[in-house]
Design an enzyme around this catalytic site. Structure first.
Site, short mmCIF file in Angstrom:
data_model
loop_
_atom_site.label_atom_id
_atom_site.label_comp_id
_atom_site.label_asym_id
_atom_site.label_seq_id
_atom_site.Cartn_x
_atom_site.Cartn_y
_atom_site.Cartn_z
N ASN A 20 26.95 38.54 54.45
CA ASN A 20 25.54 38.16 54.40
C ASN A 20 24.73 39.30 53.75
OD1 ASN A 20 23.30 36.58 54.70
ND2 ASN A 20 23.41 36.42 56.94
N HIS B 147 17.97 35.56 63.92
CA HIS B 147 18.97 34.51 64.05
C HIS B 147 18.57 33.47 65.09
CE1 HIS B 147 21.76 37.14 61.77
NE2 HIS B 147 22.39 36.00 61.50
#
Length: 463
Positions: A318, A349
């Site tokens: 990521n 998140h």
């Protein structure tokens, strides 16, 4: 999931058309901005239905902040509003849908838009509200000197190339792409006359797109064949725990973690291919003279699977989110940058407890791994066999530590996470704490860092 794949495949076709028929030589910047924005809005509505209103509300709220807030506070207000709205949406998911994942999960695009909003706000603050000597070299390069127009703002946040799965890119890079300067700027960094060229080459992304589509196809096959056959939940099955020795459980943990990766490889690589197909993502020329299209790549699979340190693994997984965390948090945190960065990552998140177990464990492991590397690595550099042995050991430890860390990220809830860590005897937590207690910790350069330009000025003055 079907809507997601359909939108991304249609976006891929639209991207090729966009590059060929709406290239900078065929259409004005305004037309390219408008097309990218309208198609992005259409994809959002098609894929997420009425939930897409959350994307548009957040975008317009922060456009108001960007135009009305004072420059010294623009990044703070934008950050609080964007992260606050994102967190409220995360809370609605956990309480309304009870740990379930929505069929039309709009949180993914909302997370990407939050990254872009805060990135632009920080870079606008750097460009207008700070002096050049206060900035690092990267901050200087990415600083935005003028507030964007509404069309530019909407295009950057809602363009069809990144509305569904990202990645986040820098505002100046995106504007250079729309205006047709993106590739040209990178090519000017190379002396082409020395290489025998009379004029600048015209790199095509077709080869890079085809290569990434092959990776996407393989990832999809692995997802369909492996992921469902090796569920993460099996590692806390009572019968499995009772009958399986500890080392075998560690091995199976590695297998199920590997089986969970292909869906990320699929989504991120396909998103990268969509941007490349539109002509976006050129990053320059490597040492061998090969054109590189990895400016927006979100992962480096080879470096992930061969990582010999926790840091190396994180830096290649990521990638654009890691870059965002560095630019809006790590580089700006007045103290405890590592801890604050992990906490922000967890909050971004969502609010599932598993995320916080993962990222708090990640802080501990990162600090312990850094202490081991700083105190021990130099002893293994004296000969090739020692270096090979060190690399093998650190690869095994890194891969297992990552598996141990990310398991709660998949499980989400508290009960299975605690059950999992009990079955693992909390061994990574305990070893990390012992390392931090025994080995001396060297101070980070971050705590005493200065902006690059300021450091150079001080150096000149001292001479």
């Amino acid at each position: 999931q079907i809507n997601f794949v359909a939108c991304q495949l249609f976006a891929l076709l639209a991207a090729f058309w966009f590059r060929i028929y709406l290239g900078p030589s065929h259409a004005s910047s305004a037309v390219r901005h408008a097309f990218a924005t309208l198609f992005g809005i259409y994809f959002a509505v098609f894929c997420f239905g009425w939930y897409s209103i959350h994307l548009f509300v957040l975008v317009m709220m922060n456009y108001g902040i960007m135009n009305m807030a004072s420059i010294p506070n623009i990044h703070r207000y934008s950050f609080v509003v964007a992260m606050g709205y994102l967190t409220l949406c995360h809370i609605s998911r956990i309480y309304i849908f009870h740990y379930g994942i929505l069929t039309t999960d709009f949180s993914g695009p909302l997370m990407i838009i939050t990254q872009k909003i805060t990135t632009l706000a920080c870079q606008l603050h750097d460009g207008i509200g700070r002096q050049a000597e206060e900035l690092t070299a990267e901050q200087n390069r990415l600083a935005v000197k003028t507030r964007p127009s509404l069309l530019e703002y909407l295009s950057y946040l809602l363009n069809f190339m990144s509305i569904i799965a990202g990645p986040c890119s820098n505002y100046k890079d995106y504007i250079a792409f729309i205006e047709g300067r993106h590739v040209h700027m990178k090519l000017l960094e190379v002396n082409w006359k020395q290489k025998g060229y009379d004029r600048l080459p015209d790199p095509s992304p077709t080869g890079a797109v085809m290569y990434k589509l092959c990776i996407t196809l393989v990832s999809l096959i692995l997802f369909l064949t492996l992921t469902k056959n090796f569920p993460m939940a099996y590692i806390i099955d009572n019968e499995f725990l009772d009958k399986t020795p500890f080392l075998s459980r560690l091995g199976y943990l590695y297998v199920v973690t590997q089986a969970a990766k292909p869906k990320y490889y699929f989504a991120w690589t396909l998103a990268d291919a969509v941007n490349n197909a539109a002509g976006y993502g050129f990053s320059g020329v490597d040492e061998r003279g090969t054109f590189r299209w990895d400016l927006l790549s979100n992962l480096n699979i080879w470096n992930i699977e061969t990582a010999t340190s926790f840091k190396m693994y994180i830096e290649n997984w990521n990638i654009q989110t890691a870059a965002w965390l560095k630019r809006v948090c790590y580089d700006r945190a007045p103290w405890y940058p590592t801890a604050l960065t992990f906490i922000l990552s967890a909050l971004w998140h969502g609010i599932y407890p598993g995320y916080y177990f993962t990222f708090l464990t990640g802080i501990l492991i990162t600090l312990a791994a850094r202490a081991i590397r700083n105190n021990c690595r130099h002893y293994f550099l004296s000969s090739v066999p020692l270096k090979i042995a060190y690399d093998i050991i650190t690869w095994v430890v890194t891969q297992l530590a990552v598996c141990y860390t990310v398991a709660p990220f998949v499980m989400l809830a508290v009960e299975p996470t605690i059950k999992f860590y009990k079955s693992m005897y909390f061994h990574v937590h305990i070893l990390s704490i012992l390392v931090l207690l025994v080995l001396p910790i060297r101070p980070q350069a971050h705590s005493i860092r200065k902006p690059q330009n300021q450091a150079m000025l001080n150096s000149i003055k001292s001479k």
